[in-house]
Design a protein around this motif. Structure first.
Motif, short mmCIF file in Angstrom:
data_model
loop_
_atom_site.label_atom_id
_atom_site.label_comp_id
_atom_site.label_asym_id
_atom_site.label_seq_id
_atom_site.Cartn_x
_atom_site.Cartn_y
_atom_site.Cartn_z
N HIS A 67 -43.44 31.49 16.62
CA HIS A 67 -44.01 30.39 15.87
C HIS A 67 -45.45 30.71 15.48
O HIS A 67 -46.14 31.46 16.18
CB HIS A 67 -43.97 29.11 16.72
N ARG A 97 -40.61 29.35 21.67
CA ARG A 97 -40.62 29.86 20.29
C ARG A 97 -41.84 30.75 20.09
O ARG A 97 -42.81 30.39 19.43
CB ARG A 97 -40.58 28.70 19.31
N TYR A 98 -41.76 31.94 20.66
CA TYR A 98 -42.92 32.85 20.66
C TYR A 98 -43.27 33.36 19.28
O TYR A 98 -44.39 33.83 19.04
CB TYR A 98 -42.64 34.05 21.59
N SER A 122 -45.99 20.84 20.51
CA SER A 122 -45.08 20.57 19.40
C SER A 122 -45.84 20.42 18.09
O SER A 122 -47.05 20.17 18.07
CB SER A 122 -44.27 19.30 19.66
N GLU A 151 -40.89 20.46 15.92
CA GLU A 151 -40.55 21.68 16.65
C GLU A 151 -41.23 21.66 18.00
O GLU A 151 -42.43 21.41 18.09
CB GLU A 151 -41.01 22.92 15.88
N VAL A 166 -42.38 24.09 20.85
CA VAL A 166 -42.58 25.53 20.97
C VAL A 166 -42.77 25.97 22.42
O VAL A 166 -42.55 27.15 22.75
CB VAL A 166 -43.78 26.00 20.11
#
Length: 411
Positions: free
Chosen positions: A261, A258-259, A367, A312, A314
């Motif tokens: 984020h 999840r770049y 996370s 989440e 990431v």
């Protein structure tokens, strides 16, 4: 000089002068320290805070890589999977074998020097303060742990979890975090008790109304208080990276998913990039969770490991438990079982091939969890002991750490 031992003291603020409290992992220091007798790794079930620390825990000459348990590799090198370089370093100087596992010099020192250079103000506490003085966290926006923060008491967890439930935020830049429960005993809580692998059989609290204080792993079903429920990660789902035969040729960094984020803002990182490999920030001990993928091929919690529903993932990288014969030859390991067998037996009640396979393949994760939903604060876990080794010389590691602090520290 080899007969020299060291002591230290931590000055706590009479009133908070900073908005972040760094809790120094002194319970874990005490677990590894064998000064004057046994540690929790050499047969001891009780260790005392009232003794010096062994050489190398608080101070030693800096080395580039040779004093690390998960030594980063350079171009064309093979990994030091058996810890030969580490063994040569510490034997030549008469250091005990645990200097790369715990202590101020290895972990917290690096974070504090980086923070001070960046004019980030910190206040300080030690592990036992969270049990003996739970009010110590009250006036802070953020509580931090870094490095190797492995041993926690029931009351210590109560303090931190209550803090987050009330809206405070906790950041764990640590691997193997909240893995073993301990008890503080004695007239001044000077003794720390942990029966570790045999706790379910030898701890005298078993069979009493104090059985919830059994000093085994927090993820043991007998305790019913897995650390993953708070952290969003646990070492039972991935304990070692680039250590022995646990992913010996692993990336040494996190694979970014999840770049976009907020954790990765201003880093320039994109999907599939590796974060922190130059300094091997993933190693030697880690924490992660069970992972599956959503419809967009991004990692999400599998949901069968106690992790919070609201979290989440990431970034992650494979991490592994170890069995007998897979540990570095340079260290003493259990002769009759490894962590893999122990975790499998406690989580699943047996040692079948299936139960062992269920804890063989794990991950180190980055996370953000909200264990108490929108009413509580956030818990950021960067599940690796060695994150601090990237600070000051890896721009992306620095920026991620700045992003974390910027989010939670009042401006």
């Amino acid at each position: 000089e080899r007969r020299t031992a060291y002591a230290c003291f931590v000055v706590k603020a009479a009133k908070p002068t900073a908005k972040a409290l760094l809790v120094i992992a002194t319970n874990t220091y005490n677990a590894y320290n064998n000064w004057g007798g046994k540690s929790l790794y050499t047969g001891g079930k009780q260790v005392s805070f009232e003794r010096p620390f062994g050489r190398g825990m608080l101070y030693r000459e800096a080395e580039d890589r040779d004093d690390r348990k998960a030594r980063p590799v350079r171009w064309g090198e093979e990994p030091d999977a058996d810890g030969d370089k580490y063994q040569e370093f510490r034997m030549a100087r008469g250091y005990p074998g645990y200097i790369g596992s715990s202590g101020w010099f290895t972990f917290e020192r690096r974070f504090v020097e980086w923070a001070e250079a960046a004019n980030i103000e910190l206040d300080y506490a030690v592990s036992s303060d969270l049990e003996q003085h739970p009010e110590i966290v009250d006036d802070y926006a953020l509580v931090l742990g870094v490095g190797h923060d492995e041993y926690w008491s029931w009351a210590q967890r109560d303090t931190l979890e209550s803090f987050v439930r009330r809206g405070g935020n906790y950041v764990s830049l640590s691997g193997n975090t909240i893995f073993w429960q301990v008890r503080l005993e004695g007239s001044a809580n000077e003794n720390m008790v942990c029966h570790k692998y045999s706790a379910h059989e030898t701890d005298p609290v078993m069979g009493t109304d104090q059985a919830h204080l059994m000093t085994g792993i927090w993820s043991d079903p007998l305790l019913d208080r897995p650390e993953a429920a708070f952290l969003g990660a646990s070492s039972v789902y991935g304990l070692y990276h680039r250590f022995g035969q646990a992913t010996p040729r692993g990336l040494g960094g996190f694979m970014v998913y999840r770049y976009d984020h907020w954790l990765f803002a201003e880093t320039g990182l994109r999907y599939g990039d590796v974060l922190g490999a130059k300094h091997g920030v993933v190693g030697y001990e880690t924490a992660g969770c069970r992972i599956t993928f959503d419809d967009y091929q991004l990692p999400i919690r599998a949901g069968n490991d106690g992790t919070p529903e609201d979290m989440e993932i990431v970034a992650f990288v494979p991490s592994s438990n170890l069995t007998v014969g897979e540990y570095p030859k340079s260290i003493s390991a259990l002769s009759d079982q490894g962590d893999l067998e122990f975790v499998a037996s406690r989580l699943y009640g047996d040692l079948t091939d299936d139960s062992k396979a269920r804890v063989r393949y794990g991950n180190a994760t980055m996370s953000v969890a909200r264990p108490y939903g929108s009413e509580g604060g956030e818990v950021v876990t960067v599940g690796t002991t060695d994150w601090v080794f990237g600070l000051g010389d890896d721009a992306a590691v620095d920026q991620v750490t700045f992003n974390i602090l910027d989010r939670y520290l009042p401006h």
